[in-house]
Design an enzyme around this catalytic site. Sequence first.
Site, PDB file in Angstrom:
ATOM      1  N   TRP A 113       0.961  -1.412   0.207  1.00  0.00           N
ATOM      2  CA  TRP A 113       0.105   0.183   0.115  1.00  0.00           C
ATOM      3  C   TRP A 113       0.923   1.495   0.272  1.00  0.00           C
ATOM      4  O   TRP A 113       0.283   2.310  -0.855  1.00  0.00           O
ATOM      5  CB  TRP A 113      -1.048  -0.313   0.401  1.00  0.00           C
ATOM      6  N   ASP A 187      -1.694   6.833   6.387  1.00  0.00           N
ATOM      7  CA  ASP A 187      -2.907   5.585   5.975  1.00  0.00           C
ATOM      8  C   ASP A 187      -3.128   4.731   7.097  1.00  0.00           C
ATOM      9  O   ASP A 187      -2.554   3.440   6.836  1.00  0.00           O
ATOM     10  CB  ASP A 187      -2.511   5.216   4.425  1.00  0.00           C
ATOM     11  N   LYS A 211     -12.743  -1.967   5.982  1.00  0.00           N
ATOM     12  CA  LYS A 211     -12.296  -2.818   6.987  1.00  0.00           C
ATOM     13  C   LYS A 211     -12.612  -2.884   8.266  1.00  0.00           C
ATOM     14  O   LYS A 211     -13.142  -3.505   8.527  1.00  0.00           O
ATOM     15  CB  LYS A 211     -11.114  -2.578   6.867  1.00  0.00           C
TER      16      LYS A 211
HETATM   17  C1  PLP Z   1      -7.706  -1.176   1.625  1.00  0.00           C
HETATM   18  C2  PLP Z   1      -6.647  -0.150   1.280  1.00  0.00           C
HETATM   19  C3  PLP Z   1      -6.638   0.506   1.056  1.00  0.00           C
HETATM   20  C4  PLP Z   1      -7.719   0.776  -0.412  1.00  0.00           C
HETATM   21  O1  PLP Z   1      -8.898   1.032  -0.281  1.00  0.00           O
HETATM   22  P1  PLP Z   1      -9.697   1.224  -1.787  1.00  0.00           P
HETATM   23  O2  PLP Z   1     -10.947   1.652  -0.577  1.00  0.00           O
HETATM   24  O3  PLP Z   1     -10.057   0.349  -2.121  1.00  0.00           O
HETATM   25  O4  PLP Z   1      -9.069   2.542  -2.296  1.00  0.00           O
HETATM   26  C5  PLP Z   1      -6.028   1.403   0.655  1.00  0.00           C
HETATM   27  N1  PLP Z   1      -4.455   1.728   2.341  1.00  0.00           N
HETATM   28  C6  PLP Z   1      -4.980   0.118   2.920  1.00  0.00           C
HETATM   29  C7  PLP Z   1      -3.729   0.499   3.846  1.00  0.00           C
HETATM   30  C8  PLP Z   1      -6.185  -0.557   2.221  1.00  0.00           C
HETATM   31  O5  PLP Z   1      -6.200  -1.797   2.828  1.00  0.00           O
END
Ligand code: PLP
Length: 375
Positions: A113, A187, A211
Site C-alpha cells: 500500500w 494511511d 475494513k
Molecule cells: C484497502 C486499502 C486501501 C485501498 O482502499 P480503496 O477503498 O480500495 O481505495 C488503501 N490503503 C490500505 C492500507 C488498505 O488496506
Amino acid sequence: MQRPYNFSAGPAAMPEEVLTQAADEMLNWPDASGQRCGMGVMEMSHRGKEFQSIYEAAEADLRELLAVPANFKILFMQGGGLAENAIVPLNLSAQRAPAGEQGTADFVVTGSWSDKSLKEAAKYCHTKAVATGKPEGFTHIPDAATWQLSPNASYVHLCTNETINGVEFHALPDLKALGSHAELVIDFSSHVASRPVDWSKVGLAFGGAQKNLGPAGVTVVIVREDLLGHALPVCPSAFDYKTVADNGSMFNTPPTFAIYMAGLVFKWLKRQGGVAAMEARNIAKAELLYAAIDGSSLYFNKVSPACRSRMNVPFFLRNEALNDDFLAGAKAAGLLQLKGHKSVGGMRASIYNAMPLEGVQALVQYLQEFERTHG
Ligand SMILES: *Cc1c(COP(=O)(O)O)cnc(C)c1O
C-alpha cells in the site's frame, strides 16, 4: 443458526448487531426517540433534519472514539484509500515547497500500500522513498534512525498497517526528533479504531471504511485545521479538504447510507467499551493466532515479531500442495475468505474489530485439526 466467521481483508465482516439493526430500519428509519419517519436512510435528503442528525452523531461518536482533538477536522469523503493517494499530495504537497516549485513528499515503503501511495503521489509532486522493506520481502519496518528524510519535505507518508503484507507500526515516529519539519500522514485504512492514535504526532490520517468502520463507499479523513487551504490549483473542488471541511462534508452529496452504517458501527464500538477495550481484545486475538502459527510445524508467518499486524495475519503452509484442501476444509467448517492476497500467496486471516475471540478460537482449532490430519 450461527453465521460463519468471515476473515475477509475488505470489504470485511460487520458486527451482526449492526446488520440486524440496519435491516430493521431499512424501510422506515426511527430517530433517537424511536419515532419512525416513513423513509429509509437511502431515500432521505442529505440536507434534511433526519440525515443531519445521523451525520452529527456519526461525527461526534468517531471524534469521541478516536479522541480526535478539537483542532482536527473529520471529513467523510468518497474515493477510498486509493483516491487519497492522489488527494493528499494535491492538498498537502505545497505546504513547504519553495515558491513556484513543486513540493516534496517522503514515503516509508513497508508494503504494497505505501508503495502504491508513492507511485500515485509522483504525479503531483517530488517523491522520495526514504526507506524500504522491499529487499527483505516486506517483513519488517526499517529502523526510523536509518530513514533518509528530505530536509524540505511537506509530509512523510506511512501506511501504519500494511493489509497485504501484515506489517504494522506499533508506535508512530516522532518526526521532529528525527530532524524533519514535515507533517506525518498516515494511511490507517485497515487498523483504524483497533487501537488509539497519538494525534500529537499526526497531521493527517485517512482510511476507507470497509475494513474496520463500515461498508465500502465512505473514506474518513482526519486533518489538522492549519493544513487546510494549501491545495494545488489543479485539485478538484470536491477533493479540496478546505472546501469539504467548510461545507461539513456536504459540498456534494456524501455517501449517506455508508455514513449511516459507519455511525451504527461507532455506536456498537462504544457499547463494546471503546477503542481501548477493542485494543485489548485485538491483542488477545492476535496473540492467540500467532502462537498457534508459531507453535506448528505446518504453518509459518514471515513477518518480524516486532511489527506483526494485529489485524491481518498472512501465513503459509509448508506444503503448498495442501492449500486447496485447507481452504475447502475451512469453508466446510464455517471459516470464510482465508485465501491470501494474490501478490503474496498462501493464506491471510483478517481479524478486525468485528471478529470475535470465538472466531479466532474456531480458526485455531481448525488449524490444529488440519495439521493433525495432514501434517
Ligand atoms: C484497502 C486499502 C486501501 C485501498 O482502499 P480503496 O477503498 O480500495 O481505495 C488503501 N490503503 C490500505 C492500507 C488498505 O488496506
